[in-house]
Design an enzyme around this catalytic site. Structure first.
Site, PDB file in Angstrom:
ATOM      1  N   ASP A 191     -29.446  51.359   0.263  1.00 37.96           N
ATOM      2  CA  ASP A 191     -29.106  52.293   1.163  1.00 37.96           C
ATOM      3  C   ASP A 191     -28.052  53.537   0.599  1.00 37.96           C
ATOM      4  O   ASP A 191     -28.062  53.377  -0.460  1.00 37.96           O
ATOM      5  CB  ASP A 191     -28.265  51.545   2.310  1.00 37.96           C
ATOM      6  CG  ASP A 191     -28.338  52.449   3.595  1.00 37.96           C
ATOM      7  OD1 ASP A 191     -27.861  53.413   4.038  1.00 37.96           O
ATOM      8  OD2 ASP A 191     -29.139  51.607   4.577  1.00 37.96           O
ATOM      9  N   HIS A 268     -31.589  57.404   4.155  1.00 37.60           N
ATOM     10  CA  HIS A 268     -30.757  56.312   3.664  1.00 37.60           C
ATOM     11  C   HIS A 268     -30.880  56.398   1.912  1.00 37.60           C
ATOM     12  O   HIS A 268     -30.832  55.323   1.472  1.00 37.60           O
ATOM     13  CB  HIS A 268     -30.885  54.934   4.356  1.00 37.60           C
ATOM     14  CG  HIS A 268     -30.302  54.797   5.752  1.00 37.60           C
ATOM     15  ND1 HIS A 268     -29.316  54.430   6.257  1.00 37.60           N
ATOM     16  CD2 HIS A 268     -30.994  55.296   6.809  1.00 37.60           C
ATOM     17  CE1 HIS A 268     -29.113  54.466   7.420  1.00 37.60           C
ATOM     18  NE2 HIS A 268     -30.254  55.113   7.855  1.00 37.60           N
ATOM     19  N   GLU A 324     -33.544  56.992  10.842  1.00 37.17           N
ATOM     20  CA  GLU A 324     -32.490  57.940  10.829  1.00 37.17           C
ATOM     21  C   GLU A 324     -32.709  58.894   9.641  1.00 37.17           C
ATOM     22  O   GLU A 324     -31.498  59.278   9.156  1.00 37.17           O
ATOM     23  CB  GLU A 324     -31.238  57.263  10.481  1.00 37.17           C
ATOM     24  CG  GLU A 324     -31.116  56.296  11.845  1.00 37.17           C
ATOM     25  CD  GLU A 324     -29.477  55.522  11.819  1.00 37.17           C
ATOM     26  OE1 GLU A 324     -28.877  55.637  12.757  1.00 37.17           O
ATOM     27  OE2 GLU A 324     -29.264  54.745  10.780  1.00 37.17           O
TER      28      GLU A 324
END
Ligand code: ACM
Ligand code: ZN
Length: 685
Positions: A191, A268, A324
């Site tokens: 991440d 990410h 995202e």
């Protein structure tokens, strides 16, 4: 009469559950008799007709459990017999098993070693129990059990990027997961906060982005989000070598847990672009956390990584993340724009789809299946992709209707939420998901028909670790909620019971503590916000307000009447009692139909900084007799503390004496663009 019967029934049911055999997840069919099988000296010996490596591995495992029976060669000499076959034909799944314990001994049947393994888990839980309660160790209750899972995917997800959790921690949890018949470990390996998996071809990933100078995620964020080498002063972090990975995958395999690795791209990806800046749209490190999809090197890089991942993880699913991604960078990037033009893509979401489809083709050619967060549906879902539905269940429903397999992981499955009063619990992501809420989640939505429902593979409990920095905190968040996840996946809804599960979970927490797991202390649970536990009577009840700015359709609660329905919100703003206003003031005018004597008017507001929900910057309460001439009763400014990370509930109101027919309640928005106001009831007394 009714009043008497209900408490009586409740008391009776507690007695009944206290006498029921305690098994989590609850078997599909369990019929217990009074008494137990307690041979002289306790249950000691075992026979099995398993052969080969299955035999060796199961027996090796049994030797490590709390019922480490001695293996005998003669079936007639054994207290416990583990036998292949002997199942009712309706129990078709490889995880199915049957147990029959009589005064003559215990028989466990399955058609696959997995069934024997799960039957063993049930036996371990039964050991020492009987009806009536209270016996010694290594005796078994008289019982018949037929059991098989409702759903095939019962998972635990662990983020080891935001904070690092090592091999021993993972193994310790896997051992407990097996007890609950959890069969998937979704391992979130990278991440923005750190790369955790050794990749031979790209050593800079672990050399330069597996460590950081600050231990806590928040401190790291405040200090500018830089990485450091393992040798730097205060270096915090770590990674798994490929040998570590093989070790854990093998450890999990023996517990019948498949490991699903996640390589989260193209968002990410700050750790990636810090190590390999050429893969970001600007070509510079630390500028954003998104991979450039217009750069062909990105595809080569990701598939080279996946080549090594495939060598390490033998199972069909590979999770490629997809959540995202800040797609705005692609709109500004000449390379991304060139590809979009070449491929006839109009939206940046289509660029991500195009990339995901290429990954899926690549994975298919390598005999694997692509799994991704539900954002992979935007811009068009790859034909064979499996979707992990996390932003609610709606994406999962749509994907299942379109014939895609789905794993359900909405907020009820997010174990980084507090499981008790979030204003006093250790900090998590900020929400409130008590055990009861997780238990109530049904992963197969009623909106799906029978065929569509077969696409729901199951569910998992997700542990995100932004604010979870220690092993003990992580265990605190996992247990006992993972028991509810397990039962939701294993047990048919008609065989579930919250009251029974709750009493079992209380005992299970004692067991977990005794085993050295820092489970949440369920017995000391405070429960939901006091205000949410009953109706409130007041003068405005049923007098629907007129709003100057309409509430957001994203958080409509029960519509415009929400604020005068007598019901107040729980700790969780997603649960339908909190009315949300986005970027707008709340200005509600309430007509009480006649002049009333008034002495108190108030409303509660919520602040949750991580969700951009702020307290109001001022609350103004006015009264009028005719709806035209207004008198200000109170005007209370409030300094919103945007940096306060705690979840807060605060009451704004007026007390005094007046007479009025109309009330206008105004709460000024905080003034932050994109900010929210949430309130649950305007109380007028
Ligand atoms: C997610 O929680 N970003 C999948
Ligand atoms: Zn780009």
């Amino acid at each position: 009469m009714k009043r008497l019967i209900l408490p009586l029934l409740a008391a009776l049911s507690i007695v009944l559950y206290a006498q029921e055999l305690r098994v989590i997840p609850y078997p599909q069919y369990m019929q217990a008799d009074e008494g137990m099988y307690a041979p002289e000296g306790g249950v000691q010996t075992l026979y099995t007709d398993l052969k080969g490596s299955d035999r060796k591995e199961l027996l090796d495992y049994i030797a490590t459990t709390s019922l480490p029976l001695k293996v005998v060669k003669k079936q007639s000499k054994a207290h416990v017999r583990l036998l292949l076959d002997g199942l009712d034909p309706s129990f078709t799944q490889p995880e199915a098993y049957r147990i029959e314990i009589t005064p003559q001994g215990a028989d466990l049947y399955a058609c696959d070693v997995r069934g024997l393994f799960y039957g063993w888990q049930t036996l371990l839980q039964l050991d020492g129990q009987s009806l009536p309660a209270g016996t010694g160790e290594h005796s078994l209750p008289l019982v018949k059990i037929f059991d098989q899972p409702r759903l095939q995917w019962r998972g635990w997800h662990m983020d080891v990027s935001r904070h690092f959790f090592d091999k021993e921690f993972i193994k310790k949890q896997l051992r407990m997961m097996a007890r609950y018949k959890i069969n998937r470990f979704h391992w979130h390996l990278n991440d923005n906060e750190g790369w955790r998996l050794q990749i031979r071809q790209y050593p800079r990933l672990t050399d330069s982005t597996a460590y950081r100078p600050q231990r806590l995620w928040e401190d790291w964020g405040n200090a500018g989000r830089r990485f450091c080498s393992a040798k730097a002063a205060n270096a915090y972090g770590g990674f798994f070598t490929q040998n570590d990975i093989r070790d854990i995958v093998e450890y999990a395999r023996k517990l019948h847990i498949e490991v699903v690795p996640e390589i989260d791209v193209p968002g990410h990806s700050r750790a990636i672009t810090a190590a390999y800046p050429n893969l970001s749209c600007t070509g510079r490190a630390y500028e954003n956390d998104v991979l450039c999809l217009g750069n062909e090197e990105t595809f080569t890089f990701v598939t080279n990584i996946l080549t090594e991942v495939i060598e390490l993880f033998p199972y069909e699913y590979l999770h490629i993340g997809g959540d995202e991604a800040d797609r705005s960078h692609w709109a500004r990037c000449p390379k991304c724009q060139t590809v979009m033009q070449r491929e006839g893509l109009h939206e940046v979401s289509e660029l991500q789809s195009w990339f995901t489809r290429r990954l899926e083709d690549w994975l298919t050619a390598h005999g694997r299946k692509l799994l991704g967060w539900d954002e992979i549906m935007e811009g068009g879902l790859s034909p064979r992709a499996t979707v992990m539905s996390w932003r609610g269940v709606q994406s999962g429903i749509e994907a299942a209707r379109d014939g895609h397999d789905v794993v359900m992981v909405p907020w009820q499955c997010y174990l980084d939420n507090a499981q008790d009063d979030p204003t006093t619990e250790p900090r998590g992501v900020g929400g409130y998901v008590p055990l009861r809420t997780t238990y109530a989640f049904n992963p197969v939505p009623d909106a799906l028909n029978e065929t569509q429902s077969t696409h729901i593979l199951g569910l998992q409990g997700n542990v995100w670790t932004e604010r979870i920095a220690t092993n003990s905190h992580a265990e605190y968040m996992i247990y006992p909620r993972i028991c509810a996840i397990a039962e939701n996946g294993w047990t048919w809804p008609e065989n579930k019971s919250w009251e029974r599960f709750y009493t079992f979970a209380l005992d299970e927490v004692d067991y977990l503590h005794a085993q050295g797991y820092n489970a949440f202390n369920l017995a000391a649970e405070k429960g939901d916000r006091e205000e949410a536990q009953g109706m409130i009577e007041h003068l405005a009840l049923g007098h629907t307000p007129v709003y100057t700015h309409q509430p957001s359709p994203k958080y409509p609660a029960h519509g415009v009447g929400t604020l005068t329905d007598g019901e107040r919100g729980s700790y969780n703003y997603q649960e339908g009692q909190w009315l949300g206003f986005e970027n707008e003031d709340l200005e509600a005018t309430i007509d009480l139909d006649s002049l009333r004597d008034l002495h108190e008017i108030y409303a509660d507001f919520m602040q949750r900084a991580d969700q951009w929900i702020w307290l109001p910057s001022a609350v103004i309460i006015s009264a009028s007799n005719d709806g035209e001439n207004w008198q200000i009763l109170s005007n209370e400014p409030w300094q919103v503390d945007y940096d306060d990370p705690t979840i807060r509930f605060q009451r704004f109101g007026w007390q005094g004496t007046t007479t009025a027919r109309y009330i206008r309640f105004t709460a000024k928005a905080s003034g932050r663009t994109g900010g929210w106001l949430f309130t649950d009831e305007i109380v007028i007394k």
